[in-house]
Design an enzyme around this catalytic site. Sequence first.
Site, PDB file in Angstrom:
ATOM      1  N   ASN A   9       0.874  -1.182   0.000  1.00 17.30           N
ATOM      2  CA  ASN A   9       0.000   0.000   0.000  1.00 17.30           C
ATOM      3  C   ASN A   9       0.906   1.225   0.000  1.00 17.30           C
ATOM      4  O   ASN A   9       1.531   1.541   1.006  1.00 17.30           O
ATOM      5  CB  ASN A   9      -0.890  -0.027   1.255  1.00 17.30           C
ATOM      6  CG  ASN A   9      -1.721   1.239   1.396  1.00 17.30           C
ATOM      7  OD1 ASN A   9      -1.770   2.064   0.487  1.00 17.30           O
ATOM      8  ND2 ASN A   9      -2.374   1.396   2.537  1.00 17.30           N
ATOM      9  N   TRP A  10       0.965   1.890  -1.151  1.00 18.34           N
ATOM     10  CA  TRP A  10       1.893   3.030  -1.270  1.00 18.34           C
ATOM     11  C   TRP A  10       1.365   4.278  -0.587  1.00 18.34           C
ATOM     12  O   TRP A  10       2.072   5.284  -0.501  1.00 18.34           O
ATOM     13  CB  TRP A  10       2.144   3.344  -2.753  1.00 18.34           C
ATOM     14  CG  TRP A  10       2.912   2.277  -3.474  1.00 18.34           C
ATOM     15  CD1 TRP A  10       3.434   1.124  -2.930  1.00 18.34           C
ATOM     16  CD2 TRP A  10       3.241   2.241  -4.864  1.00 18.34           C
ATOM     17  NE1 TRP A  10       4.069   0.392  -3.903  1.00 18.34           N
ATOM     18  CE2 TRP A  10       3.974   1.054  -5.089  1.00 18.34           C
ATOM     19  CE3 TRP A  10       2.996   3.105  -5.932  1.00 18.34           C
ATOM     20  CZ2 TRP A  10       4.457   0.706  -6.359  1.00 18.34           C
ATOM     21  CZ3 TRP A  10       3.472   2.766  -7.186  1.00 18.34           C
ATOM     22  CH2 TRP A  10       4.195   1.581  -7.395  1.00 18.34           C
ATOM     23  N   LYS A  11       0.108   4.266  -0.189  1.00 18.15           N
ATOM     24  CA  LYS A  11      -0.504   5.450   0.437  1.00 18.15           C
ATOM     25  C   LYS A  11      -0.290   6.680  -0.467  1.00 18.15           C
ATOM     26  O   LYS A  11      -0.267   6.534  -1.679  1.00 18.15           O
ATOM     27  CB  LYS A  11       0.045   5.628   1.854  1.00 18.15           C
ATOM     28  CG  LYS A  11      -0.097   4.328   2.658  1.00 18.15           C
ATOM     29  CD  LYS A  11       0.195   4.465   4.114  1.00 18.15           C
ATOM     30  CE  LYS A  11      -0.027   3.120   4.793  1.00 18.15           C
ATOM     31  NZ  LYS A  11       0.188   3.153   6.232  1.00 18.15           N
ATOM     32  N   HIS A  95      -9.339   1.224   5.174  1.00 22.59           N
ATOM     33  CA  HIS A  95      -8.030   1.391   5.828  1.00 22.59           C
ATOM     34  C   HIS A  95      -8.180   2.313   7.037  1.00 22.59           C
ATOM     35  O   HIS A  95      -8.972   3.266   7.005  1.00 22.59           O
ATOM     36  CB  HIS A  95      -7.023   1.977   4.825  1.00 22.59           C
ATOM     37  CG  HIS A  95      -5.613   1.898   5.349  1.00 22.59           C
ATOM     38  ND1 HIS A  95      -5.120   2.818   6.239  1.00 22.59           N
ATOM     39  CD2 HIS A  95      -4.635   0.993   5.145  1.00 22.59           C
ATOM     40  CE1 HIS A  95      -3.875   2.476   6.548  1.00 22.59           C
ATOM     41  NE2 HIS A  95      -3.562   1.371   5.902  1.00 22.59           N
ATOM     42  N   GLU A  97      -6.443   4.668   8.076  1.00 23.55           N
ATOM     43  CA  GLU A  97      -6.215   6.095   7.798  1.00 23.55           C
ATOM     44  C   GLU A  97      -7.457   6.734   7.189  1.00 23.55           C
ATOM     45  O   GLU A  97      -7.730   7.913   7.427  1.00 23.55           O
ATOM     46  CB  GLU A  97      -4.975   6.253   6.889  1.00 23.55           C
ATOM     47  CG  GLU A  97      -3.696   5.997   7.683  1.00 23.55           C
ATOM     48  CD  GLU A  97      -2.551   5.403   6.884  1.00 23.55           C
ATOM     49  OE1 GLU A  97      -2.584   5.444   5.644  1.00 23.55           O
ATOM     50  OE2 GLU A  97      -1.619   4.872   7.526  1.00 23.55           O
ATOM     51  N   GLU A 168      -4.897  -4.848  10.570  1.00 25.65           N
ATOM     52  CA  GLU A 168      -3.871  -3.818  10.726  1.00 25.65           C
ATOM     53  C   GLU A 168      -4.079  -3.108  12.060  1.00 25.65           C
ATOM     54  O   GLU A 168      -4.885  -2.152  12.135  1.00 25.65           O
ATOM     55  CB  GLU A 168      -3.968  -2.801   9.589  1.00 25.65           C
ATOM     56  CG  GLU A 168      -3.745  -3.406   8.221  1.00 25.65           C
ATOM     57  CD  GLU A 168      -3.215  -2.374   7.233  1.00 25.65           C
ATOM     58  OE1 GLU A 168      -2.215  -2.685   6.578  1.00 25.65           O
ATOM     59  OE2 GLU A 168      -3.752  -1.258   7.150  1.00 25.65           O
ATOM     60  N   GLY A 174       3.050   2.293  10.677  1.00 23.64           N
ATOM     61  CA  GLY A 174       3.991   3.389  10.507  1.00 23.64           C
ATOM     62  C   GLY A 174       4.743   3.767  11.776  1.00 23.64           C
ATOM     63  O   GLY A 174       5.396   4.808  11.835  1.00 23.64           O
ATOM     64  N   SER A 214       3.954  -2.123  10.184  1.00 23.39           N
ATOM     65  CA  SER A 214       5.407  -2.222  10.322  1.00 23.39           C
ATOM     66  C   SER A 214       5.962  -3.592   9.945  1.00 23.39           C
ATOM     67  O   SER A 214       6.956  -4.044  10.521  1.00 23.39           O
ATOM     68  CB  SER A 214       5.844  -1.823  11.737  1.00 23.39           C
ATOM     69  OG  SER A 214       5.482  -0.466  11.994  1.00 23.39           O
ATOM     70  N   GLY A 236       5.314   1.276   4.503  1.00 21.71           N
ATOM     71  CA  GLY A 236       6.665   1.816   4.338  1.00 21.71           C
ATOM     72  C   GLY A 236       7.638   0.892   3.603  1.00 21.71           C
ATOM     73  O   GLY A 236       8.330   1.323   2.676  1.00 21.71           O
TER      74      GLY A 236
HETATM   75  P1  13P Z   1       3.353   0.350   7.537  1.00 19.44           P
HETATM   76  O1  13P Z   1       3.853  -0.943   6.926  1.00 19.44           O
HETATM   77  O2  13P Z   1       4.078   1.551   7.031  1.00 19.44           O
HETATM   78  O3  13P Z   1       3.278   0.264   9.014  1.00 19.44           O
HETATM   79  O4  13P Z   1       1.841   0.542   7.014  1.00 19.44           O
HETATM   80  C1  13P Z   1       0.964  -0.512   7.094  1.00 19.44           C
HETATM   81  C2  13P Z   1      -0.273  -0.156   6.372  1.00 19.44           C
HETATM   82  O5  13P Z   1      -1.003   0.734   6.802  1.00 19.44           O
HETATM   83  C3  13P Z   1      -0.574  -0.863   5.117  1.00 19.44           C
HETATM   84  O6  13P Z   1      -1.859  -0.606   4.682  1.00 19.44           O
END
Ligand code: 13P
Length: 257
Positions: A9-11, A95, A97, A168, A174, A214, A236
């Site tokens: 997931n590149w966000k 998600h 976020e 998640e 993150g 993470s 990440g």
């Molecule tokens: P990280 O791997 O950066 O913690 O993010 C996880 C995530 O939110 C994937 O959707």
Amino acid sequence: MRKIIIAGNWKMNKTNAEAVAFAKELRDKIGKIEKTGIVVCPNYIALAPVNSILKETCAGVGAQDLYWESSGAFTGQVSAEMIESSGSEYVIIGHSERRQYFGETDETVNKKIKRTLTTCCLTPIVCVGETLEQREQGEMKEVIKTQITEGLLGLSSTQMERIVIAYEPVWAIGTGVTASKEQAEEVHLYIRELLKEKFDEQIAEATPILYGGSAKPTNIKELLEQPNIDGGLIGGASLKVDSFVEMIEIAEQMFRG
Ligand code: 13P
């Protein structure tokens, strides 16, 4: 047996030029991958160019969200049909976020899942997870149960067969703090039990449940060794081709035959 899926997931990262460069490098490095599912989820405008590069490979492309209407006066929104028309096969829904910053609720998650399943062939990757506060107050199971029950409300077994779940924990996203393999496995097993209650054993056993938070090359192996963890949804560590491919190669060696 459920196949392992490594999804990135590149966000809100990468311009189109950067996304294209990543996709080309990925294409050149995954030629020998046969057993592991690979997915990358760029931002909306990079979907088409990334798809055009990865279309001859085993990697699939997904969007990070969608809107539950097909078309109309909804400025800024993107529909399932539009995502599908970019060549994409997946869409992340719910998600944390989106829940945290953009008002996503279990109800909107449910609308998005239903729209996706009824209007196109995209595979929803449905995210659930508790915050640190909820975990510390002993509410983790209740939170997950509500997200699963409300998010998947009204789905038939046939529809459920098309869904991938991602656990998640918000406190692990993150932050560099990964859930331990035991913590993650406990929740994955719990989600499978909920799916068994809500649908049946066959659905519960067949549904891929990915872990996100993470995850990185140094911890992916121990996570994937857990019987109920079927892959990773990686933020990440999916942004650099080398670490993303390293995780894919680790998964490939762990193929569950
Ligand atoms: P990280 O791997 O950066 O913690 O993010 C996880 C995530 O939110 C994937 O959707």
